[in-house]
Structure formats: C-alpha cells, structure tokens
Design a protein around this motif. Structure first.
Motif, PDB file in Angstrom:
ATOM      1  N   MET A 186       0.834  -1.201   0.000  1.00  0.00           N
ATOM      2  CA  MET A 186       0.000   0.000   0.000  1.00  0.00           C
ATOM      3  C   MET A 186       0.868   1.251   0.000  1.00  0.00           C
ATOM      4  O   MET A 186       0.586   2.224  -0.722  1.00  0.00           O
ATOM      5  CB  MET A 186      -0.944  -0.023   1.204  1.00  0.00           C
ATOM      6  N   ALA A 187       1.929   1.232   0.780  1.00  0.00           N
ATOM      7  CA  ALA A 187       2.849   2.367   0.786  1.00  0.00           C
ATOM      8  C   ALA A 187       3.497   2.557  -0.587  1.00  0.00           C
ATOM      9  O   ALA A 187       3.688   3.694  -1.044  1.00  0.00           O
ATOM     10  CB  ALA A 187       3.912   2.171   1.864  1.00  0.00           C
ATOM     11  N   GLN A 188       3.833   1.453  -1.258  1.00  0.00           N
ATOM     12  CA  GLN A 188       4.390   1.547  -2.604  1.00  0.00           C
ATOM     13  C   GLN A 188       3.389   2.183  -3.564  1.00  0.00           C
ATOM     14  O   GLN A 188       3.745   3.025  -4.403  1.00  0.00           O
ATOM     15  CB  GLN A 188       4.764   0.154  -3.119  1.00  0.00           C
ATOM     16  N   MET A 189       2.128   1.772  -3.465  1.00  0.00           N
ATOM     17  CA  MET A 189       1.109   2.312  -4.361  1.00  0.00           C
ATOM     18  C   MET A 189       0.879   3.799  -4.113  1.00  0.00           C
ATOM     19  O   MET A 189       0.619   4.572  -5.055  1.00  0.00           O
ATOM     20  CB  MET A 189      -0.201   1.542  -4.213  1.00  0.00           C
ATOM     21  N   ILE A 190       0.976   4.217  -2.868  1.00  0.00           N
ATOM     22  CA  ILE A 190       0.881   5.648  -2.569  1.00  0.00           C
ATOM     23  C   ILE A 190       2.037   6.391  -3.236  1.00  0.00           C
ATOM     24  O   ILE A 190       1.871   7.491  -3.775  1.00  0.00           O
ATOM     25  CB  ILE A 190       0.859   5.879  -1.046  1.00  0.00           C
ATOM     26  N   GLY A 191       3.226   5.778  -3.231  1.00  0.00           N
ATOM     27  CA  GLY A 191       4.367   6.377  -3.905  1.00  0.00           C
ATOM     28  C   GLY A 191       4.147   6.529  -5.399  1.00  0.00           C
ATOM     29  O   GLY A 191       4.498   7.561  -6.002  1.00  0.00           O
ATOM     30  N   VAL A 192       3.557   5.515  -6.043  1.00  0.00           N
ATOM     31  CA  VAL A 192       3.259   5.609  -7.471  1.00  0.00           C
ATOM     32  C   VAL A 192       2.244   6.728  -7.715  1.00  0.00           C
ATOM     33  O   VAL A 192       2.383   7.523  -8.661  1.00  0.00           O
ATOM     34  CB  VAL A 192       2.719   4.266  -8.003  1.00  0.00           C
ATOM     35  N   ALA A 193       1.221   6.806  -6.862  1.00  0.00           N
ATOM     36  CA  ALA A 193       0.220   7.867  -7.005  1.00  0.00           C
ATOM     37  C   ALA A 193       0.860   9.240  -6.878  1.00  0.00           C
ATOM     38  O   ALA A 193       0.541  10.174  -7.633  1.00  0.00           O
ATOM     39  CB  ALA A 193      -0.882   7.684  -5.970  1.00  0.00           C
ATOM     40  N   ASP A 194       1.774   9.394  -5.942  1.00  0.00           N
ATOM     41  CA  ASP A 194       2.455  10.676  -5.775  1.00  0.00           C
ATOM     42  C   ASP A 194       3.294  11.027  -7.005  1.00  0.00           C
ATOM     43  O   ASP A 194       3.358  12.187  -7.424  1.00  0.00           O
ATOM     44  CB  ASP A 194       3.360  10.633  -4.538  1.00  0.00           C
ATOM     45  N   GLU A 195       3.942  10.018  -7.572  1.00  0.00           N
ATOM     46  CA  GLU A 195       4.792  10.276  -8.738  1.00  0.00           C
ATOM     47  C   GLU A 195       3.998  10.849  -9.904  1.00  0.00           C
ATOM     48  O   GLU A 195       4.486  11.731 -10.626  1.00  0.00           O
ATOM     49  CB  GLU A 195       5.493   8.986  -9.180  1.00  0.00           C
ATOM     50  N   PHE A 196       2.752  10.365 -10.080  1.00  0.00           N
ATOM     51  CA  PHE A 196       1.979  10.762 -11.255  1.00  0.00           C
ATOM     52  C   PHE A 196       0.824  11.704 -10.929  1.00  0.00           C
ATOM     53  O   PHE A 196       0.048  12.067 -11.813  1.00  0.00           O
ATOM     54  CB  PHE A 196       1.495   9.513 -11.990  1.00  0.00           C
TER      55      PHE A 196
END
Length: 483
Positions: free
Chosen positions: A305-315
């Motif tokens: 979930m933390a990784q997915m939040i990181g992807v969301a932040d990137e884009f």
C-alpha cells in the motif's frame, strides 16, 4: 403453475408501478445521454465517439421506485453520522430524508410505520462486489469479471458484463443493501472501470446505474497479477514488475493527455489540427489523472500500500480506497493522514500468503486511528450479512481495548462506504439525502437481526412480510417453471 402465474402477475404489477415515476431531476440524466463535451460547448464538436471528454455513452436511465410520504415511528435510529436517536421518528418524503428527531409525531397524510422496539439504519452500501459480473449460478458461461488478456485492461467497463437477472441482487436487498459498487476482478494490474448500482429490480444495467456516481478504476497489486501472467513469459512476474507496469501505464496516459491538450489549444486558437485517435484504455487512465475517476486499489500488505501511494504521488493522482487491505492496521496512521479508506473484512484470513497477517480488529484499529474504515463483501453470500461482519469487527476491536460505539461502527457499512464510492447524497439519515433506509426487527449488530423492510429513494424495495415486495429475477422464475 397457479403459484407461478400469481407471482408473475404480482411482478408485472410492481413493474408497471415502477414505470410510473416522475421525470428525472437535473442531477439524474435522462436516457438520451450525458452532458455535452467541452469541445461541443465551444462549438467545435467532434463526431460522437471521437471526443473522450464529458460524454457518457452509457448514461443512467434509473428511475426511483414509487414512494409516498412515510413516517417510521418509535425506533432506535442509527443515523450513520455517529449518533443513536432513541424513540426516533424518521420522515421520508419525495424520495429524500425529511427529518430525524426523537418523539416526533407523524404529520398528517403520512403512512405511519410502527417501529417501536425495532431499529432503523441508512441503507447498507457494499463497497466491493462482483454481483452481476460473476452471477449465480457460478459457471464458466457467467465468468465475466476478469479480462485476463493483458496486464492492463483499463479500457473495459464492469457494467458491460453485469447481468441484472443475477439472483444475488435480490438476496442482497433482503440483507438491507441498497447501493453496490461492482468491480472488475483483480487478475490484472489495471482491471478496468467499476460501476455503482442502485439495488432495484431492473431489466438493464443502465436502469440500475447510480445517477451521477463517479466511475472507479480497479487496480490490483501483489500476488494476483504476478501469478496470472508470470507463467506465460509475459510481464509481470514479480512485484517489481507490477510497479513497472503501473508506471508505464501512467506515463502513456500523461502523454495521451498532453496530445489532447495540444489539440484543444490549437483548436481554441483557430489553428488547423487533427484530434488524436481515441484509446479506451488511455481514456480511463486520463480520467484518473484529471481527478474524474476514483482509484479503487486491491492491496493486502502494508508495504505494498505504501508503494502504491508512492506511485500515485509520482503521477499526481490519489487513491480513494484500498480494498481487502488486511494489513491496514499496520499503517492506519498513514491511511488516515492521506484520507484513504480501507475496505476490509473481519475474519477472512490465510487464503494466501499476503493475507497471513489479517486480524479481526483491522477495521476497528483503522477507525481508532481516525481513518475511514469500511466493511465490504467481495462475496455473494457475505453481501447478505454485512451487518454481522461489522459486528464481528466491532467485537474484536472492543476485545482489543478500543472504545467504539455501535453508532460509530454502523458507519463502516453506511456513510464511510458512501465516501469510498465518492457519494455524498446517501449513507446517512440526514435531511436532503436519499431516503435509503432499512427497518430491522432488532439491533442490526445481533446475529439474529433481519431486515423487515428496505426503502430505496423512499420506495419500498423489499418487505419481508409482503410477497409483492419480494421480487424474483426472470432466471429464478424460469427455474421454477423448469422444476
């Protein structure tokens, strides 16, 4: 055969009544379609089907059930806002909640329902279902929830698989469920669009489609997408392959948006320009980047979930809800800070390794951290007893030392679930909201509780004591005739 004929006649009468409804309001589009596109509003409209902006080709044709002014008198009322009103009166008028107040007398002209000794709640909302896309009876011919042809199938829409005759809709309604988010399956990194449905008997999915509800995008992380494609020598086969797949998809979506923005800028300046070719996959992803489509993300482990939040932040997009999220309790503070809902169960554990650390108090711990906890089904049986699953989660939280009231816990299957779907007009018994209401024969947190009557937009959608309001799908009637 006489019994079958009687049932058909009753259903026919109900169907005719359902057709005799008022014209759609401004917030409920007519059958002719959605709003005009941005290009059309500038007088530079493209032919239908070429412009991805603002046009819903599968617009809702939902019509509320017939209703009349109704007063439910003397109940214990869980409002869905965290309050419990004893000896409460709930007034319903014109498809909306009119008033909720203790000791209020019924106004003249209202149908009076004696609810003394009973409980009233908002209609339950299932934030994660596959009814209609994996309907009953379960058979390969009905398996329409996973388009397992590519890791990214953002171009598919769940509503194009929904079978309105699924008997599960009727069973869910008898369990008090009035609104359902139907999602594609989780075999792909990006599985396609979800659809939000009003749980009423209908012939077409558009007749069930929730007017004005935002679309969702189903994404999945973890074991499912990597195991589906890993054995076929096609990416992804690892969790790092999963993340690379998401990032590649968002890069392509951003480029697609830029091409459309460039075209529109030239068109606005009166310059000659050819529009980009539409891409169904990229239409949906661009809708997420523009904030129009909500991300509904299947994810069990806290680190993922933390990784997915990181992807969301990137884009530059946000995740509305993590689904299943068995380890939400490990990052409850992070989810609360990001205002991301956690849609989970109480006692589903151990089905695969990423579910190993699931605990019954998961939702309660998310709630205690100030987060948006949601209890959902992901199952045609569990959708019939969401209230019991919420009771299990509440009991586990209390056993862990958390002081959570029933009035707060009911939000997990009502107002919090509405938030997870991006809905603001249902989920709570507040004036002006949709009159989606359940009358229970006892406390809904009891294992013995049953829904006596269910209202959708103020109309009776189910009545345990009245066969006229116990609809059967055509499939069920056909089975009766065959027997």
């Amino acid at each position: 055969m006489r019994r079958l004929g009687t049932t058909v006649a009753l259903l026919a009468a109900t169907a005719l009544g359902a057709c005799a409804t008022a014209a759609p309001t401004k917030s409920e589009p007519s059958a002719s379609g959605g709003q005009p596109s941005a290009a059309a509003s500038r007088g530079k409209a493209l032919p239908k089907g070429l412009d991805p902006v603002g046009h819903d080709p599968f617009a809702s044709t939902y019509r509320p059930l017939p209703s009349r002014p109704t007063a439910l008198i003397g109940a214990s009322v869980f409002t869905g806002t965290g309050a419990l009103v004893e000896n409460g009166t709930v007034l319903l008028r014109d498809g909306k909640v009119e008033r909720v107040e203790a000791g209020l007398a019924a106004p003249a002209g209202y149908e009076v329902v004696d609810a003394r000794g009973k409980y009233v709640t908002p209609g339950l909302i299932d934030a994660h279902s596959h009814l209609g896309v994996y309907p009953s009876p379960s058979a390969p011919a009905h398996s329409d929830g996973n388009e397992l042809t590519d890791p990214n199938t953002a171009g598919v829409w769940a509503e194009h698989s929904v079978w309105p005759q699924d008997p599960g809709f009727n069973l869910a309604r008898a369990g008090g469920v009035t609104t359902i988010l139907v999602l594609p399956g989780s075999g792909n990194l990006i599985g396609g669009r979800s659809v939000t449905l009003r749980n009423i008997p209908a012939r077409t999915v558009q007749e069930m489609k929730y007017p004005g509800a935002p679309y969702g995008l189903k994404m999945a992380c973890g074991e499912n997408p990597k195991r589906v494609y890993g054995g076929r020598n096609r990416a992804p086969s690892t969790r790092m392959g999963n993340v690379a797949g998401y990032r590649t998809a968002w890069i392509n979506a951003a480029d697609y948006m830029r091409k459309w923005d460039d075209y529109r800028a030239k068109a606005d300046r009166g310059e000659k320009a050819d529009p980009p070719k539409r891409d169904l996959q990229l239409d949906t992803l661009a809708g997420v980047l523009k904030g129009e489509i909500l991300v509904q993300n299947h994810c069990y482990r806290a680190d993922e979930m933390a990784q997915m939040i990181g992807v969301a932040d990137e884009f530059g997009y946000r995740i509305t809800t993590f689904h299943h999220t068995s380890e939400a309790y490990k990052i409850a503070d992070l989810l609360a800070a990001r205002d991301i809902c956690a849609a989970t169960w109480a006692n589903w554990w151990g089905a695969k390794l990423e579910v190993w650390d699931g605990i019954e108090a998961n939702a309660a711990l998310v709630h205690a951290a100030g987060g948006c906890a949601v209890i959902k089904s992901d199952d045609p049986d569990l959708i019939q007893r969401l209230n019991q699953e919420a009771a299990e989660a509440l009991a586990a939280g209390r056993a862990a030392g958390l002081d959570i009231s029933e009035a707060e816990a009911i939000k997990w299957i009502t107002s919090n679930a509405a938030k997870a779907l991006g809905l603001t007009d249902t989920g709570a018994l507040e004036p002006g909201k949709r009159a989606d209401v359940v009358l229970w024969d006892r406390n809904p947190f009891s294992v013995y509780a049953r829904a006596e009557r269910v209202y959708v937009d103020g109309g009776i959608a189910y009545d345990r004591r009245d066969p006229r309001y116990q609809p059967k799908s055509d499939f069920e009637l056909g089975q009766g005739a065959n027997r």
